[in-house]
Design an enzyme around this catalytic site. Structure first.
Site, PDB file in Angstrom:
ATOM      1  N   ASP A   1       0.414   3.605   1.366  1.00  0.00           N
ATOM      2  CA  ASP A   1       0.953   2.333   0.839  1.00  0.00           C
ATOM      3  C   ASP A   1       2.476   2.289   0.977  1.00  0.00           C
ATOM      4  O   ASP A   1       3.048   1.265   1.356  1.00  0.00           O
ATOM      5  CB  ASP A   1       0.572   2.157  -0.639  1.00  0.00           C
ATOM      6  CG  ASP A   1      -0.889   1.766  -0.784  1.00  0.00           C
ATOM      7  OD1 ASP A   1      -1.538   1.498   0.244  1.00  0.00           O
ATOM      8  OD2 ASP A   1      -1.385   1.723  -1.938  1.00  0.00           O
TER       9      ASP A   1
ATOM     10  N   GLU B   1      -3.513  -2.204   8.485  1.00  0.00           N
ATOM     11  CA  GLU B   1      -2.202  -1.726   8.972  1.00  0.00           C
ATOM     12  C   GLU B   1      -1.784  -2.530  10.185  1.00  0.00           C
ATOM     13  O   GLU B   1      -1.052  -2.083  11.042  1.00  0.00           O
ATOM     14  CB  GLU B   1      -2.199  -0.229   9.252  1.00  0.00           C
ATOM     15  CG  GLU B   1      -3.215   0.518   9.977  1.00  0.00           C
ATOM     16  CD  GLU B   1      -4.226  -0.090  10.927  1.00  0.00           C
ATOM     17  OE1 GLU B   1      -4.856  -1.111  10.558  1.00  0.00           O
ATOM     18  OE2 GLU B   1      -4.406   0.476  12.006  1.00  0.00           O
TER      19      GLU B   1
ATOM     20  N   ASP C   1       0.426  -2.952  15.306  1.00  0.00           N
ATOM     21  CA  ASP C   1      -0.541  -2.092  14.606  1.00  0.00           C
ATOM     22  C   ASP C   1       0.023  -0.673  14.545  1.00  0.00           C
ATOM     23  O   ASP C   1       0.443  -0.113  15.571  1.00  0.00           O
ATOM     24  CB  ASP C   1      -1.874  -2.109  15.362  1.00  0.00           C
ATOM     25  CG  ASP C   1      -2.979  -1.433  14.580  1.00  0.00           C
ATOM     26  OD1 ASP C   1      -3.757  -2.127  13.908  1.00  0.00           O
ATOM     27  OD2 ASP C   1      -3.059  -0.175  14.629  1.00  0.00           O
TER      28      ASP C   1
HETATM   29  N1  LIG Z   1      -2.866   3.153   2.340  1.00  0.00           N
HETATM   30  C1  LIG Z   1      -3.472   2.072   2.820  1.00  0.00           C
HETATM   31  N2  LIG Z   1      -4.288   2.203   3.876  1.00  0.00           N
HETATM   32  C2  LIG Z   1      -4.895   1.133   4.387  1.00  0.00           C
HETATM   33  C3  LIG Z   1      -4.707  -0.134   3.808  1.00  0.00           C
HETATM   34  N3  LIG Z   1      -5.459  -1.029   4.536  1.00  0.00           N
HETATM   35  C4  LIG Z   1      -6.087  -0.318   5.501  1.00  0.00           C
HETATM   36  N4  LIG Z   1      -5.753   0.988   5.437  1.00  0.00           N
HETATM   37  C5  LIG Z   1      -6.176   2.108   6.261  1.00  0.00           C
HETATM   38  O1  LIG Z   1      -5.709   1.981   7.584  1.00  0.00           O
HETATM   39  C6  LIG Z   1      -6.512   2.826   8.401  1.00  0.00           C
HETATM   40  C7  LIG Z   1      -6.765   2.149   9.729  1.00  0.00           C
HETATM   41  O2  LIG Z   1      -7.426   3.061  10.530  1.00  0.00           O
HETATM   42  P1  LIG Z   1      -7.859   2.734  12.009  1.00  0.00           P
HETATM   43  O3  LIG Z   1      -8.346   1.323  12.109  1.00  0.00           O
HETATM   44  O4  LIG Z   1      -8.807   3.824  12.458  1.00  0.00           O
HETATM   45  O5  LIG Z   1      -6.535   2.763  12.855  1.00  0.00           O
HETATM   46  P2  LIG Z   1      -5.532   3.962  13.154  1.00  0.00           P
HETATM   47  O6  LIG Z   1      -5.863   5.213  12.446  1.00  0.00           O
HETATM   48  O7  LIG Z   1      -4.167   3.389  12.884  1.00  0.00           O
HETATM   49  O8  LIG Z   1      -5.721   4.180  14.672  1.00  0.00           O
HETATM   50  P3  LIG Z   1      -5.133   3.323  15.868  1.00  0.00           P
HETATM   51  O9  LIG Z   1      -4.916   1.930  15.348  1.00  0.00           O
HETATM   52  O10 LIG Z   1      -6.175   3.367  16.929  1.00  0.00           O
HETATM   53  O11 LIG Z   1      -3.860   3.957  16.300  1.00  0.00           O
HETATM   54  C8  LIG Z   1      -7.786   3.115   7.630  1.00  0.00           C
HETATM   55  O12 LIG Z   1      -7.755   4.461   7.174  1.00  0.00           O
HETATM   56  C9  LIG Z   1      -7.702   2.193   6.406  1.00  0.00           C
HETATM   57  O13 LIG Z   1      -8.264   2.781   5.240  1.00  0.00           O
HETATM   58  C10 LIG Z   1      -3.849  -0.243   2.674  1.00  0.00           C
HETATM   59  O14 LIG Z   1      -3.611  -1.316   2.103  1.00  0.00           O
HETATM   60  N5  LIG Z   1      -3.260   0.882   2.218  1.00  0.00           N
END
Ligand SMILES: Nc1nc2c(ncn2[C@@H]2O[C@H](COP(=O)(O)OP(=O)(O)OP(=O)(O)O)[C@@H](O)[C@H]2O)c(=O)[nH]1
Length: 422
Positions: free
Chosen positions: A313, A339, A296
């Site tokens: 992206d 992610e 992650d």
């Molecule tokens: N650009 C982009 N962002 C994505 C996609 N899928 C998910 N996200 C973003 O990934 C982010 C995940 O955020 P969190 O679950 O808070 O995780 P994090 O900020 O990585 O925090 P930790 O995992 O605790 O380190 C969110 O802002 C989602 O909008 C995608 O296909 N493209």
């Protein structure tokens, strides 16, 4: 009792091959010794048959795509077939209308129609390979034909036509056959062979033109009849081939979308789980161990919030490429959520899986990610789980997931092992 010997003798005696200026035509002596052509098919009639066949095909393909979302490339194909229809019709008028209308115009139409067929095919395949070459051949053939038309004899025009159309068809055929898996795309391969056959036929026609130099605008010999019959077969076979290939490519695309993530091209979760379950099933037969990594990206939300989703992206795509670069051929990478990624490591015990996890962590943290002219520091947390028994794959994933949570809790950018063995 019939006298078979004298009957067959008479039959063979009555057959003769006449050598016309340019064309060999099987003939027989009929009643009273008058010679009759054995080739009953009239060339002008065959041109009309070709015209009807191409028009019918264009109408059928067009009608099948009206009202629905049209298949890609279909209107180019229909336009090409309408152009061929017009050209056969004009050729059938030879001798009854000026030559510029019945010789020059249909040839230019045929060259452009062949190029349009190529462009319809590349739209279906989604790759514009060798299209430029086809348009160059079309342009060169059209120029040569137009410039030579007022000056050269008819046989030379036949040769220019045969060479141009032959080169285009062989080029399209190569595009279809190259890189196509015969088992996965039989319709594409059949269409490739079909058009290739058309290309070879045109080259044979070119050689025949050079050797026999026909002078007649509507040569009625058997070579011409044979060529037109083959052309008729190719016209009808190609339209079926195109329709089947469009359907085949659509199914392959649907299969791709159902299996791979659109953004990163890694496996999607839906397709990944059965692969993992199958790897566990193999454990029962072959022994060894299977490991799973749950990865992650850390604070990924900040990247999105600070630089926008498009940058996020690009980061996801770059990270996927780096993961893939550091995995073996048999390892399977999937995008498990936003992610979050998952890696299946078949035939890999825990200590080897830990090495792989550390390698992947360093591959991300060790070098900034370039996204839209920004250098971004990205890190990844990884949970690792391993098993030596055939169990439920989701249990193994759940253990790797709890390893991931432990890695996040331990401060991120690290690897954590879930040691509860199943
Ligand atoms: N650009 C982009 N962002 C994505 C996609 N899928 C998910 N996200 C973003 O990934 C982010 C995940 O955020 P969190 O679950 O808070 O995780 P994090 O900020 O990585 O925090 P930790 O995992 O605790 O380190 C969110 O802002 C989602 O909008 C995608 O296909 N493209």
């Amino acid at each position: 009792m019939p006298d078979y010997d004298s009957w067959s003798g008479e039959l063979f005696d009555s057959l003769a091959f006449e050598v016309n200026p340019g064309w060999i035509s099987p003939r027989r002596r009929g009643v009273g010794g008058a010679e009759e052509s054995l080739m009953e098919l009239d060339v002008r009639t065959l041109y009309v048959a070709l015209m009807v066949a191409t028009l019918w095909s264009a109408i059928m393909v067009g009608a099948a795509n009206l009202g629905n979302q049209a298949a890609p490339g279909v209107w180019r194909w229909v336009l090409a077939y309408l152009m061929l229809t017009a050209s056969w019709g004009l050729v059938a008028l030879r001798g009854h209308a000026p030559n510029w209308l019945t010789v020059l115009t249909p040839n230019l139409l045929i060259f452009s129609a062949c190029a349009l067929i190529h462009s319809a095919i590349v739209v279906v395949l989604g790759s514009y390979r060798r299209l430029q070459l086809t348009w160059s051949i079309t342009l060169a053939g059209s120029l040569a034909f137009t410039l030579c038309f007022p000056f050269v004899e008819f046989w030379a025009l036949i040769c220019i036509n045969s060479f141009t159309v032959g080169c285009i068809l062989l080029n399209v055929s190569t595009v279809l056959l190259q890189g196509a898996k015969r088992s996965a795309a039989p319709a594409r391969c059949t269409l490739g062979l079909w058009l290739g056959m058309g290309g070879v036929m045109m080259m044979v026609r070119l050689v025949n033109g050079v050797l026999n130099r026909p002078i007649d605008l509507m040569p009625n010999g058997w070579p011409q009849v044979l060529i037109l019959l083959i052309a008729l077969t190719i016209v009808l076979g190609s339209v079926f081939g195109f329709a089947l290939m469009s359907r085949e490519e659509m199914l392959l695309e649907l299969n791709r979308r159902a299996t791979f993530d659109a953004l990163t091209c890694a496996y999607n979760r839906h397709a990944f789980d059965p692969v993992g379950q199958a790897a566990l099933a193999r454990l029962a037969r072959e022994g060894g161990a299977v490991s799973v990594l749950m990865l992650d990206l850390d604070h990924f939300k900040q990247i999105n919030d600070s630089y926008g989703h498009a940058t996020g992206d690009v980061v996801l795509q770059t990270v996927t490429t780096r993961f893939q670069d550091h995995l073996r051929a048999g390892d399977v990478l999937a995008r498990y959520g936003g992610e979050e990624f998952c890696v299946l490591l078949p035939a890999t015990p825990l200590h080897d899986a830990l090495d792989v996890a550390e390698r992947l962590r360093l591959a991300i943290a060790g070098q900034p990610v370039m996204a839209e002219q920004r250098q971004l520091i990205v890190t990844v947390s990884i949970g690792v789980a391993s098993t030596a028994t055939n169990g439920v794959f989701s249990d193994l994933i759940a253990r790797a997931d709890s390893g991931l949570y432990a890695a996040k809790a331990a401060g991120r950018n690290c690897v954590h092992v879930e040691t509860t063995f199943s």
